[in-house]
Design an enzyme around this catalytic site. Structure first.
Site, short mmCIF file in Angstrom:
data_model
loop_
_atom_site.label_atom_id
_atom_site.label_comp_id
_atom_site.label_asym_id
_atom_site.label_seq_id
_atom_site.Cartn_x
_atom_site.Cartn_y
_atom_site.Cartn_z
N GLY A 127 0.77 -1.24 0.00
CA GLY A 127 0.00 0.00 0.00
C GLY A 127 0.80 1.29 0.00
O GLY A 127 0.27 2.35 0.33
N ARG A 136 -14.92 -15.57 -9.25
CA ARG A 136 -14.32 -14.26 -9.48
C ARG A 136 -15.36 -13.21 -9.91
O ARG A 136 -15.34 -12.07 -9.44
CB ARG A 136 -13.24 -14.39 -10.56
CG ARG A 136 -12.55 -13.09 -10.94
CD ARG A 136 -11.48 -13.36 -11.96
NE ARG A 136 -10.45 -14.23 -11.42
CZ ARG A 136 -9.37 -13.79 -10.77
NH1 ARG A 136 -9.18 -12.51 -10.59
NH2 ARG A 136 -8.47 -14.63 -10.31
N ARG A 176 -5.28 -8.48 -8.53
CA ARG A 176 -6.29 -9.37 -9.13
C ARG A 176 -6.72 -8.82 -10.48
O ARG A 176 -6.84 -7.60 -10.65
CB ARG A 176 -7.51 -9.47 -8.21
CG ARG A 176 -7.28 -10.33 -7.00
CD ARG A 176 -8.46 -10.25 -6.07
NE ARG A 176 -9.68 -10.81 -6.62
CZ ARG A 176 -10.05 -12.08 -6.54
NH1 ARG A 176 -9.28 -12.94 -5.91
NH2 ARG A 176 -11.19 -12.49 -7.06
N LEU A 210 -9.33 -7.81 -13.03
CA LEU A 210 -10.72 -7.38 -12.87
C LEU A 210 -11.58 -7.93 -14.00
O LEU A 210 -11.12 -8.03 -15.15
CB LEU A 210 -10.77 -5.85 -12.87
CG LEU A 210 -10.13 -5.20 -11.65
CD1 LEU A 210 -9.88 -3.73 -11.91
CD2 LEU A 210 -11.00 -5.38 -10.41
N HIS A 270 1.74 0.87 -13.23
CA HIS A 270 2.48 -0.33 -13.62
C HIS A 270 3.97 0.01 -13.57
O HIS A 270 4.40 1.05 -14.07
CB HIS A 270 2.09 -0.74 -15.04
CG HIS A 270 2.81 -1.96 -15.50
ND1 HIS A 270 2.45 -3.23 -15.09
CD2 HIS A 270 3.90 -2.12 -16.28
CE1 HIS A 270 3.29 -4.11 -15.62
NE2 HIS A 270 4.17 -3.46 -16.35
N THR A 296 -8.33 -0.55 -19.16
CA THR A 296 -9.28 -1.07 -20.13
C THR A 296 -9.28 -2.59 -19.99
O THR A 296 -8.51 -3.14 -19.19
CB THR A 296 -8.86 -0.69 -21.57
OG1 THR A 296 -7.58 -1.28 -21.82
CG2 THR A 296 -8.80 0.81 -21.76
N LEU A 327 -5.25 -5.97 -20.60
CA LEU A 327 -4.37 -5.86 -19.43
C LEU A 327 -3.10 -5.04 -19.72
O LEU A 327 -2.41 -5.31 -20.71
CB LEU A 327 -3.99 -7.27 -18.96
CG LEU A 327 -3.32 -7.38 -17.60
CD1 LEU A 327 -4.28 -7.00 -16.49
CD2 LEU A 327 -2.78 -8.79 -17.40
C1 GRF Z 1 4.04 -1.07 -7.31
O1 GRF Z 1 5.33 -1.29 -7.79
C2 GRF Z 1 3.07 -0.87 -8.45
O2 GRF Z 1 3.65 -0.28 -9.56
C3 GRF Z 1 2.68 -2.28 -8.78
O3 GRF Z 1 2.65 -2.96 -7.55
C4 GRF Z 1 3.48 -2.29 -6.61
C5 GRF Z 1 2.61 -1.96 -5.45
O4 GRF Z 1 3.31 -1.40 -4.38
N1 GRF Z 1 1.44 -2.30 -9.50
P1 GRF Z 1 2.52 -0.74 -3.16
O5 GRF Z 1 1.53 -1.80 -2.66
O6 GRF Z 1 1.82 0.48 -3.66
O7 GRF Z 1 3.56 -0.44 -2.14
#
Ligand code: GRF
Length: 218
Positions: free
Chosen positions: A12, A65, A91, A93, A109, A141, A144
């Site tokens: 987080g 799911r 997960r 979506l 990402h 979108t 993925l």
């Molecule tokens: C980050 O590197 C983000 O880019 C990827 O997952 C990681 C999550 O880190 N999608 P955090 O849970 O926000 O610390």
């Protein structure tokens, strides 16, 4: 006041960065809820410590799911979100969920998309020998890791980098990039034309995002 809902799976740290920026920079918005699907996710505890409303939808209770996603959508919608930020939400979506929130749904990402979609991006970047790497915030979108790109942050790949050192450098950039992109969304400044996202009324204050490369090389 605009509402932001953040979905997390684990640590987080991006959620924390968004929540802090929202408060410290006094956005006309609030993090209305942090929703997680793992009761023991450290990010949920961090959210509680920040005084944010936390909702746990344990995926273990939902073998199907699609039905999990219907309930997730119901809980997200209850906060009338202007932005839904996937922040380390691991997960996939359902198409119905994505369609329902399309245009309000952002993801971060850890690569410069379209390079390195999928997992293990830092290891793959080192193996590929790229000299710059980074992070991308994009609209979600059904395809993925392939939605229209909102913003990117670039960091150098150093000769002595390993996966951990590169991940740490990218993460630091993510914590600047993601709050900025969420802010643009809640301010209604993202204009989508096909695959291109333009920023309405851009000013130097919106700049910050290419900086880490040059700074870190010194
Ligand atoms: C980050 O590197 C983000 O880019 C990827 O997952 C990681 C999550 O880190 N999608 P955090 O849970 O926000 O610390």
């Amino acid at each position: 006041m605009k509402n932001i809902v953040v979905l997390i799976s684990g640590r987080g740290s991006n959620m924390i960065a968004i929540a802090r920026a929202c408060r410290e920079q006094r956005w006309d918005a609030r993090v209305a809820a942090v929703i997680g699907h793992r009761p023991d996710a450290p990010g949920l505890e961090a959210a509680r410590r920040l005084g944010l409303p936390v909702d746990v939808l344990d995926h273990g209770d939902w073998p199907e799911r699609d039905r999990f996603d219907v309930e997730l959508a119901r809980r997200v919608e209850a906060h009338a979100p202007d932005a839904v930020a996937l922040a380390g939400y691991m997960r996939i979506l359902s198409p119905a969920f994505v369609r329902r929130f399309e245009g309000r749904l952002l993801n971060i990402h850890p690569s410069l998309l379209p390079a390195f979609p999928g997992l293990h991006t830092h290891r793959r970047a080192i193996e590929a020998g790229v000299k710059v790497h980074g992070a991308t915030v994009h609209l979600v979108t059904e395809d993925l890791d392939n939605g229209p790109i909102v913003a990117q942050a670039v960091v150098p790949v150093r000769p002595d980098d390993d996966e951990a050192s590169l991940a740490a450098r990218v993460l630091e950039a993510e914590h600047r990039l993601y709050p900025q992109a969420v802010r643009w969304m809640v301010e209604g400044r993202l204009q989508v034309e096909g695959r291109r996202v333009c920023l309405r009324a851009a000013s130097p204050a919106d700049q910050p995002l290419l900086m880490p490369a040059a700074a870190a090389l010194r």
